[in-house]
Motif scaffolding. Structure first.
Motif, PDB file in Angstrom:
ATOM      1  N   UNK A   1      51.512  66.389   5.470  1.00  0.00           N
ATOM      2  CA  UNK A   1      50.924  67.252   6.494  1.00  0.00           C
ATOM      3  C   UNK A   1      51.870  68.420   6.776  1.00  0.00           C
ATOM      4  N   UNK A   2      51.388  69.653   6.615  1.00  0.00           N
ATOM      5  CA  UNK A   2      52.254  70.834   6.721  1.00  0.00           C
ATOM      6  C   UNK A   2      51.571  71.937   7.517  1.00  0.00           C
ATOM      7  N   UNK A   3      52.342  72.578   8.399  1.00  0.00           N
ATOM      8  CA  UNK A   3      51.845  73.741   9.142  1.00  0.00           C
ATOM      9  C   UNK A   3      52.125  74.982   8.308  1.00  0.00           C
ATOM     10  N   UNK A   4      51.278  75.240   7.329  1.00  0.00           N
ATOM     11  CA  UNK A   4      51.500  76.364   6.408  1.00  0.00           C
ATOM     12  C   UNK A   4      51.355  77.707   7.095  1.00  0.00           C
ATOM     13  N   UNK A   5      50.610  77.747   8.210  1.00  0.00           N
ATOM     14  CA  UNK A   5      50.376  79.011   8.907  1.00  0.00           C
ATOM     15  C   UNK A   5      51.625  79.614   9.508  1.00  0.00           C
TER      16      UNK A   5
ATOM     17  N   UNK B   1      47.508  69.910   3.431  1.00  0.00           N
ATOM     18  CA  UNK B   1      48.192  68.802   2.785  1.00  0.00           C
ATOM     19  C   UNK B   1      48.940  69.349   1.585  1.00  0.00           C
ATOM     20  N   UNK B   2      50.272  69.274   1.615  1.00  0.00           N
ATOM     21  CA  UNK B   2      51.109  69.869   0.569  1.00  0.00           C
ATOM     22  C   UNK B   2      51.700  68.775  -0.308  1.00  0.00           C
ATOM     23  N   UNK B   3      51.647  68.967  -1.613  1.00  0.00           N
ATOM     24  CA  UNK B   3      52.210  67.990  -2.534  1.00  0.00           C
ATOM     25  C   UNK B   3      53.734  67.926  -2.373  1.00  0.00           C
ATOM     26  N   UNK B   4      54.273  66.705  -2.387  1.00  0.00           N
ATOM     27  CA  UNK B   4      55.716  66.537  -2.250  1.00  0.00           C
ATOM     28  C   UNK B   4      56.487  67.197  -3.375  1.00  0.00           C
ATOM     29  N   UNK B   5      55.847  67.345  -4.531  1.00  0.00           N
ATOM     30  CA  UNK B   5      56.520  67.940  -5.689  1.00  0.00           C
ATOM     31  C   UNK B   5      56.898  69.395  -5.455  1.00  0.00           C
ATOM     32  N   UNK B   6      56.283  70.035  -4.448  1.00  0.00           N
ATOM     33  CA  UNK B   6      56.580  71.445  -4.165  1.00  0.00           C
ATOM     34  C   UNK B   6      57.825  71.624  -3.300  1.00  0.00           C
TER      35      UNK B   6
ATOM     36  N   UNK C   1      45.939  76.346  -3.267  1.00  0.00           N
ATOM     37  CA  UNK C   1      46.678  75.384  -4.082  1.00  0.00           C
ATOM     38  C   UNK C   1      47.070  74.145  -3.280  1.00  0.00           C
ATOM     39  N   UNK C   2      46.745  74.129  -2.006  1.00  0.00           N
ATOM     40  CA  UNK C   2      47.018  72.979  -1.146  1.00  0.00           C
ATOM     41  C   UNK C   2      45.706  72.352  -0.704  1.00  0.00           C
ATOM     42  N   UNK C   3      45.799  71.129  -0.164  1.00  0.00           N
ATOM     43  CA  UNK C   3      44.606  70.399   0.255  1.00  0.00           C
ATOM     44  C   UNK C   3      44.187  70.783   1.673  1.00  0.00           C
ATOM     45  N   UNK C   4      42.898  70.808   1.891  1.00  0.00           N
ATOM     46  CA  UNK C   4      42.348  71.025   3.224  1.00  0.00           C
ATOM     47  C   UNK C   4      42.629  69.804   4.094  1.00  0.00           C
ATOM     48  N   UNK C   5      42.996  70.050   5.351  1.00  0.00           N
ATOM     49  CA  UNK C   5      43.162  68.985   6.348  1.00  0.00           C
ATOM     50  C   UNK C   5      42.060  69.145   7.380  1.00  0.00           C
ATOM     51  N   UNK C   6      41.400  68.055   7.721  1.00  0.00           N
ATOM     52  CA  UNK C   6      40.265  68.130   8.643  1.00  0.00           C
ATOM     53  C   UNK C   6      40.214  66.864   9.477  1.00  0.00           C
TER      54      UNK C   6
ATOM     55  N   UNK D   1      41.755  62.061  16.833  1.00  0.00           N
ATOM     56  CA  UNK D   1      41.761  63.167  17.789  1.00  0.00           C
ATOM     57  C   UNK D   1      41.240  62.677  19.125  1.00  0.00           C
ATOM     58  N   UNK D   2      42.026  62.914  20.182  1.00  0.00           N
ATOM     59  CA  UNK D   2      41.724  62.307  21.480  1.00  0.00           C
ATOM     60  C   UNK D   2      40.384  62.694  22.060  1.00  0.00           C
ATOM     61  N   UNK D   3      39.989  63.941  21.983  1.00  0.00           N
ATOM     62  CA  UNK D   3      38.767  64.412  22.632  1.00  0.00           C
ATOM     63  C   UNK D   3      37.529  64.148  21.773  1.00  0.00           C
ATOM     64  N   UNK D   4      37.634  64.390  20.460  1.00  0.00           N
ATOM     65  CA  UNK D   4      36.445  64.227  19.600  1.00  0.00           C
ATOM     66  C   UNK D   4      36.387  62.864  18.923  1.00  0.00           C
ATOM     67  N   UNK D   5      37.460  62.066  18.985  1.00  0.00           N
ATOM     68  CA  UNK D   5      37.582  60.720  18.386  1.00  0.00           C
ATOM     69  C   UNK D   5      37.358  60.730  16.881  1.00  0.00           C
ATOM     70  N   UNK D   6      37.600  61.847  16.220  1.00  0.00           N
ATOM     71  CA  UNK D   6      37.485  61.890  14.765  1.00  0.00           C
ATOM     72  C   UNK D   6      38.882  61.740  14.150  1.00  0.00           C
ATOM     73  N   UNK D   7      38.922  61.202  12.916  1.00  0.00           N
ATOM     74  CA  UNK D   7      40.165  60.805  12.287  1.00  0.00           C
ATOM     75  C   UNK D   7      40.750  61.954  11.450  1.00  0.00           C
ATOM     76  N   UNK D   8      42.089  62.115  11.546  1.00  0.00           N
ATOM     77  CA  UNK D   8      42.777  63.112  10.724  1.00  0.00           C
ATOM     78  C   UNK D   8      42.640  62.724   9.256  1.00  0.00           C
ATOM     79  N   UNK D   9      42.251  63.698   8.437  1.00  0.00           N
ATOM     80  CA  UNK D   9      41.811  63.409   7.079  1.00  0.00           C
ATOM     81  C   UNK D   9      42.271  64.540   6.148  1.00  0.00           C
ATOM     82  N   UNK D  10      42.569  64.219   4.908  1.00  0.00           N
ATOM     83  CA  UNK D  10      42.752  65.252   3.891  1.00  0.00           C
ATOM     84  C   UNK D  10      42.188  64.735   2.580  1.00  0.00           C
ATOM     85  N   UNK D  11      41.806  65.631   1.699  1.00  0.00           N
ATOM     86  CA  UNK D  11      41.133  65.252   0.462  1.00  0.00           C
ATOM     87  C   UNK D  11      41.302  66.377  -0.560  1.00  0.00           C
TER      88      UNK D  11
END
Length: 691
Positions: free
Chosen positions: A417-421, A439-444, A365-370, A346-356
């Motif tokens: 990576x999915x824009x579920x909203x 974070x959405x599983x490809x199987x879906x 039923x989907x993974x949090x992205x942070x 992320x350009x302003x905060x320099x933190x890395x895109x992450x999911x777990x």
């Protein structure tokens, strides 16, 4: 000088044509809109008018007569076309004259052709296509491949393409004529007098005129449409970034001259390809997910990642090589290719895109992205993403700005990576009502909300964070063109027209297809602000009732004849039978194909959708009357009585036309008692002012 009902709708598009501003209308192709705009152009209209209220008066700069000229002309030409169609079907001139008079005295067609609307233009091209094919077919036996034969065959294809180009409803008649042409050619195959070469020539001629030319002409409508509308406007936001960048102004001003190839160290914004119900960009900010959600579930308390529907400096990300620390583009740049592993910083905060393996806030039923924050607990960073170019031509394709549609697959969990909203609710207040990213599983399964494209792009040059923040706020300045080809723009625009649907809401004058046959509905087009003068879309009750009766008589007689012929009993001569069936195929078939599909449509329907169908049904009336007079009235007395009944019936049609003409023409103004007297059905909404 007041505009009515859908004139408000079409007038907006005419103004956009005059100003060369791009728009998308999900109601159909652009040819009809361009014809209306042509009327405005011929009248010197500059497009400066606010189309916001039915019944509002036109300003002096709006050439009302020219805007309504082409629909009126098309409506008037339907009368001789009806006459000619009956003649080409080999009915008498008396029957053809009756068909023309019925079209002339049809109140609904009169009303529709007097305004800046498309139905009269659509009906004109439909009837022209039918007439052209009948003339071509009648020349088949004696003048095949002559100049007039080619003219009418080619005109059939052109008229069909124009009908489809005005409204997709024209496709119904086009399919009917293609089926008719196919049936006629099938009969030709059995003709032993025609050689194989001759049959091949006939087949190729029909394929050229009825398939190739209509397709080419249809493409040309979009070519002219896109050539005219080269400026950015409010509607282009639903298009892809590549399409928007091809328009003058808007996104093109921002993206012009950006680097084409995404490299390690590139600074990018990522726009979700789905783009509906709104466009949004991958976004993060310093706020974190709440430790506990309202339902009691816990979160990682990491930095929020959302999809934000507005341009913002927090939409910028840096593409980083996991094996290197630098956040700038090397010299020469190292492009990112399909299958490469990257980190998104992320350009302003320099933190890395992450999911777990933590549940997302709204989609458990989907993974949090942070964006990862190291809390010194047993939750390691999982920030490696594989770039998959969805629209790649080869597995070595370079990730390109705007043009490439990419999917980010998480290396550790294989989540995408999915824009579920975009298909659900927005985040609560703690997420500033922004859209959820998961974070959405490809199987879906695959969905467009999983696909992203780079919209804004620059090559990062600043390693220091403060200098980088200044760089992120500055515009790009490299000169690389990314113009889309016409076919790419056509394909995207056509797909949007077919798939983009406004929310269907119940309208005061909406109706069902069943209401149309008995005309249990009407549409109020205009009401004078002070007097009782008003205009309604109402058919001639006598004509519509007669058309229904004619259709019923035709169906019953046809079934009777078929049963009798099965028993080898021939009530009418063979040539009369062929004439009866061909007329029914054109008139009855035209009614069926233009009416029955509406029972399958999930859209808001109005009475004017029935006008093409009822036009064909009206043509069936003189067909049935002549048949009854020729084959069922065998004595002179019966023929005389039948003729007298027809005269009385035509007088009734004319009487109903005159009775409802004040509601067709808007004059003269009617009194309260006169308006109440015209409400022949309780379901009609005649506007009566309160005294």
């Amino acid at each position: 000088r007041c505009f009515s009902f859908d004139e408000v709708y079409y007038g907006q598009f005419v103004s956009l044509y005059m100003k060369r501003i791009f728009f998308v209308d999900d109601s159909g192709p652009p040819f009809g809109h361009m014809l209306l705009a042509l009327g405005g152009y011929l009248g010197g209209f500059d497009g400066n008018f606010l189309w916001n209220r039915i019944g509002a008066e036109y300003s002096m700069n709006v050439p009302v007569w020219s805007l309504r000229l082409l629909p009126a002309l098309a409506g008037a030409l339907c009368v001789p076309l009806a006459y000619q169609i009956l003649v080409e079907l080999h009915f008498s001139h008396c029957a053809a004259l009756g068909a023309a008079l019925l079209i002339l005295l049809e109140n609904s067609l009169i009303t529709q052709s007097r305004f800046m609307l498309l139905e009269s233009i659509l009906i004109f091209f439909i009837l022209l296509a039918v007439l052209s094919y009948l003339k071509f077919y009648n020349l088949q036996k004696h003048s095949a491949f002559s100049g007039s034969w080619w003219f009418w065959l080619l005109l059939t294809g052109v008229a069909c393409s124009c009908a489809v180009g005005v409204k997709y409803m024209g496709l119904f008649t086009y399919m009917l004529l293609l089926a008719t042409a196919g049936l006629h050619f099938w009969h030709m195959i059995g003709d032993q007098n025609l050689s194989n070469v001759s049959l091949l020539c006939h087949f190729l001629a029909r394929g050229l005129a009825l398939l190739i030319i209509p397709m080419g002409l249809y493409l040309s409508f979009f070519y002219v449409h896109l050539a005219l509308l080269y400026r950015s406007g409010p509607h282009d936001q639903i298009m892809t970034s590549a399409f928007q960048a091809s328009l003058e102004g808007g996104l093109a001003r921002i993206t012009q001259g950006q680097p084409l190839e995404v490299a390690y160290g590139s600074q990018i914004t990522l726009r979700n390809v789905l783009g509906k119900p709104m466009q949004c960009w991958l976004h993060s900010h310093t706020n974190t997910y709440p430790i506990r959600y309202e339902n009691g579930r816990g979160s990682s308390h990491q930095q929020q990642v959302t999809c934000y529907p507005f341009k913002d400096v927090n939409n910028w990300w840096i593409v980083k090589d996991p094996g290197m620390q630098q956040l700038v583009v090397s010299n020469p740049p190292r492009p990112v290719r399909h299958g490469h592993i990257v980190q998104l910083v992320h350009g302003i905060t320099t933190r890395y895109l992450n999911t777990h393996d933590v549940a997302a806030p709204l989609s458990p039923h989907s993974q949090e992205v942070s964006c990862y924050i190291d809390y010194n607990i047993s939750m390691p960073a999982q920030n490696l993403w594989r770039v998959e170019i969805v629209n790649r031509e080869s597995d070595t394709d370079v990730w390109k700005t705007i043009l490439s549609e990419v999917r980010f697959v998480h290396v550790n969990t294989s989540a995408v990576l999915k824009a579920s909203g975009l298909s659900g609710a927005s985040l609560p207040e703690w997420g500033y009502r922004q859209l959820e990213v998961v974070g959405e599983k490809l199987s879906k399964g695959y969905h467009q909300s999983m696909v992203w494209n780079v919209e804004e792009h620059r090559y990062g040059k600043s390693q220091e964070q403060k200098e980088r923040e200044v760089e992120l706020h500055s515009p790009t300045q490299m000169d690389i063109s990314k113009n889309l080809s016409f076919m790419a723009k056509f394909t995207e625009l056509q797909w949007k027209i077919l798939t983009l649907k406004n929310e269907d809401t119940e309208h005061k004058y909406s109706s069902s297809a069943l209401d149309w046959i008995t005309m249990d509905t009407n549409i109020a087009y205009w009401l004078h602000p002070t007097s009782g003068a008003q205009i309604h879309l109402l058919g001639n009750v006598a004509t519509w009732a007669s058309a229904n009766a004619a259709a019923l008589v035709y169906l019953c007689l046809s079934l009777w004849y078929l049963l009798r012929r099965r028993r080898k009993i021939y009530d009418i001569p063979e040539d009369a039978w062929q004439l009866w069936m061909s007329a029914g195929g054109v008139c009855g078939g035209g009614w069926a194909v233009n009416y029955l599909p509406f029972f399958l449509m999930e859209k808001t329907l109005f009475l004017y959708h029935y006008l093409p169908a009822v036009t064909f049904q009206i043509l069936l009336i003189p067909v049935v009357l002549q048949h009854l007079g020729d084959h069922l009235c065998r004595s002179v007395l019966l023929k005389s009585m039948f003729s007298a009944l027809i005269v009385a019936w035509f007088s009734w049609v004319y009487f109903v036309y005159c009775t409802f003409s004040p509601l067709s023409y808007g004059q003269p103004a009617l009194s309260l008692s006169e308006l109440k007297a015209l409400r022949w059905k309780d379901t009609w909404n005649i506007l009566i002012r309160k005294q």
